[in-house]
Design an enzyme around this catalytic site. Structure first.
Site: not given
Length: 503
Positions: A271, A305, A349
C-alpha cells in the site's frame, strides 16, 4: 441459479432425513393451507432426493447417528449452494442436531419442535403438562423435555415401539394428567387420527409445522454474526490482530468465541509503495479479497492494516457488508479516553501519512496529528520495512532503536498520547501502555487492539456506529434497471436494458 427469488416465489428446501413420508405429509398440508389462506403465496419448494449410493447406505444410517447428522448436513449444504434461504426439517430425529446444524450453515433451519411448543403456548395457554408420543430413542435422549424446559412446560414422554401401541400410550398419558397430547414421531404424527377421540386435545404436528413454514417470519435468519478478516497485510500483523480478538472476547469455553473467516493474501501489492508513487495499485486485490470474505458469509470486515484504509471508500461502496474503519473507531476511542488531549503523536508508514487518513479522522474530532521530523520518520520506515525491520521478522535490535528515537522526538514535541499507527509496530511494544524517556511520559494506543475490541462488540450484537465515509457509488445502470423491473414484476430483456443505457 438462485432459487430464492424465482418468479417472485418464496423458496424453501425440504430435508427429509430419515422421514421421507413426513416430507410428503408436510408438503400436502402446506399446499392445502396455502390454497385456503386469505392471501395465496406462490411457493418454490425443493425436495431432497436420495442418490443411489445414499439408498444403499440407508440401512447403515441409523436415526440419531453421526451418519445421519452428516447426511442431513450434506443436504442442507446442497440447498445452500443453490441459493435456497431456508430449509424445513420434518424429521423429529434430526432435531437432535439442529443447534449444531444451524451453527454451521447460513441457511435458516425452521425448527419444527420449537414451532409445536409455540403453538401449544398460544392455543392452549393453560396447558402445564404435555404428553409426547415419540420414539424410544428420542424418549431416552429427552429431546422433548429440553424443548419443554425452554417453554416452561412439563413434558411426559412415551416411547412407542409400534403404531399398534398408540391407543394405549394415549390412555396412559391422559391418566398421568397431561393437558395436551403431542405426536412426536413420524409414525404417531401420521397415525394419530386412528386412535379416535381422547379426553384431551391432540396437536396435528405436521399441520402446525406446515403453517409455520408459510409464515414469512419463520424464514428470517437468526444466526451468529461472522467477522471477515483481510489477512496478509502483513502476515504477522494478521496473527497479532486475531490474538487480540481472542484476548478481548469474554469467553469461558471455545463456543463463546466469535466466528471468524480469514482470507490470508500476502500478494496484495504494498500500500505504501503505491501511495508514494513506486508500486502497483492494491485496490483491486483488496476488493477481490473482500468479495471472497463476503461470499464466505462474513457479516462485516476488518482490515488490520492502517495504510490499506486509504483505499476502502470505493471498495465498501460496492460491498453488501460494511468495513469497520480503523481510523474512525480509533479516533472515537481517543476522544472518549483522553477528552482533554488535543494533540496526538502518530507513528505510521509514509503511505498512511501521505493519505491523510488519520489526520482527517482526528481533525473531525477536534484533535491534531503530530508527526516525527523527516529524519526520524525515515527511521520509522526503516523499523517497518528495513532489512532488520518488523516485516522482516525482527522485534528487537535496530528496529526498536529506530522507533524509540521517533518516540523521543514526539515526546520532545510534548505529546501525551502516541498512536502505533502501523499494525506491525505494536509487536515492538507488547503489552506496553505507556512509554517514558528523559522524564517525559506518553500513553501508547494500539489501533489494532481498538479494532479487535470493536469487532468483538459488533459480533456480539452491538450496533454499528454511524461512520463518516465517502458517498456510495450509484449502482451500474443495468442493476438499477433490473431492480425497477423486479419491483414491477416485469421481464427484463436486452431492448429495455439498451434503452436505459442510452438514456
Amino acid at each position: 441459479m438462485n432459487t430464492s427469488s424465482v418468479m417472485g416465489r418464496r423458496a424453501l428446501g425440504m430435508v427429509g432425513g430419515t422421514a421421507r413420508l413426513a416430507c410428503v405429509d408436510v408438503l400436502r398440508k402446506m399446499h392445502e393451507a396455502n390454497a385456503t389462506a386469505r392471501t395465496f403465496q406462490p411457493l418454490n419448494i425443493g425436495v431432497e432426493r436420495a442418490l443411489n449410493s445414499e439408498r444403499r447406505e440407508a440401512d447403515f444410517c441409523f436415526p440419531g447417528s453421526a451418519g445421519h447428522l452428516l447426511r442431513i448436513f450434506d443436504a442442507i449444504c446442497d440447498f445452500e449452494q443453490r441459493g435456497v434461504p431456508a430449509v424445513a426439517l420434518p424429521c423429529f430425529e434430526s432435531h437432535l442436531f439442529i443447534d449444531e446444524l444451524q451453527q454451521n450453515t447460513r441457511v435458516v433451519i425452521v425448527d419444527m419442535i420449537a414451532a409445536l411448543f409455540a403453538h401449544i403456548r398460544q392455543r392452549h395457554p393453560l396447558a402445564r403438562r404435555v404428553g409426547v408420543l415419540t420414539s424410544p430413542m428420542l424418549c431416552e435422549r429427552r429431546l422433548f423435555e429440553r424443548y419443554g424446559e425452554r417453554a416452561c412446560i412439563e413434558v411426559v414422554s412415551v416411547g412407542l415401539e409400534s403404531v399398534g401401541a398408540l391407543r394405549a400410550a394415549c390412555e396412559w398419558l391422559v391418566a398421568q394428567g397431561v393437558d395436551v397430547l403431542l405426536p412426536g414421531s413420524t409414525d404417531s404424527a401420521l397415525s394419530w387420527r386412528r386412535v379416535g377421540e381422547v379426553a384431551v386435545p391432540v396437536v396435528d404436528s405436521f399441520s402446525v409445522y406446515a403453517q409455520r413454514l408459510l409464515d414469512a417470519d419463520a424464514l428470517q435468519p437468526a444466526r451468529q454474526i461472522k467477522l471477515g478478516v483481510v489477512g496478509g497485510v502483513g502476515p504477522a500483523a494478521t496473527v497479532d490482530f486475531l490474538h487480540k480478538v481472542v484476548r478481548n472476547t469474554p469467553a469461558v469455553r471455545d463456543q463463546d468465541h466469535i466466528k471468524v473467516v480469514v482470507e490470508q493474501n500476502p500478494q496484495i501489492p504494498d500500500r505504501t509503495d503505491y501511495l508514494t508513487g513506486k508500486g502497483t495499485d492494491p485496490t483491486l486485490a483488496l476488493y477481490a479479497t473482500c468479495r471472497k470474505l463476503e461470499n464466505s458469509g462474513a457479516d462485516f470486515i476488518a482490515i488490520p492494516c492502517n495504510t490499506a484504509h486509504a483505499f476502502i471508500a470505493p471498495i465498501e461502496a460496492r460491498l453488501r457488508i460494511p468495513i469497520v474503519n480503523m481510523m474512525n473507531v480509533t479516533a472515537d476511542y481517543l476522544r472518549a479516553a483522553f477528552p482533554d488531549v488535543d494533540r496526538i503523536g502518530v507513528l505510521a508508514t509514509n503511505g498512511t501519512i501521505a493519505s491523510g487518513v488519520y489526520r482527517k479522522a482526528l481533525e473531525a474530532r477536534g484533535m491534531a496529528e503530530v508527526l516525527p521530523p523527516p529524519a526520524l520518520q525515515a527511521r520509522v520506515t526503516n523499523a517497518i520495512y528495513g532489512g532488520c525491520g518488523v516485516k522482516a521478522g525482527f522485534t528487537n535490535g535496530e528496529c526498536v532503536d529506530d522507533i524509540i528515537a521517533a518516540v523521543e522526538s514526539l515526546l520532545f514535541q510534548q505529546v501525551e498520547v502516541i498512536l502505533l499507527a502501523c499494525t506491525e509496530l505494536p509487536l515492538l511494544f507488547p503489552q506496553a501502555a505507556s512509554v517514558t524517556r528523559n522524564g517525559r511520559t506518553a500513553h501508547l494506543v494500539d489501533p489494532t487492539d481498538v479494532l479487535a475490541k470493536c469487532c468483538v462488540e459488533f459480533a456480539r450484537g452491538k450496533p454499528f456506529a454511524a461512520q463518516t465515509t465517502a458517498p456510495r457509488e450509484a449502482p451500474p445502470v443495468e442493476y438499477a434497471v433490473l431492480a425497477q423491473h423486479n419491483e414491477r414484476k416485469t421481464a427484463l430483456n436486452a431492448d429495455t436494458l439498451l434503452s436505459a443505457i442510452a438514456r
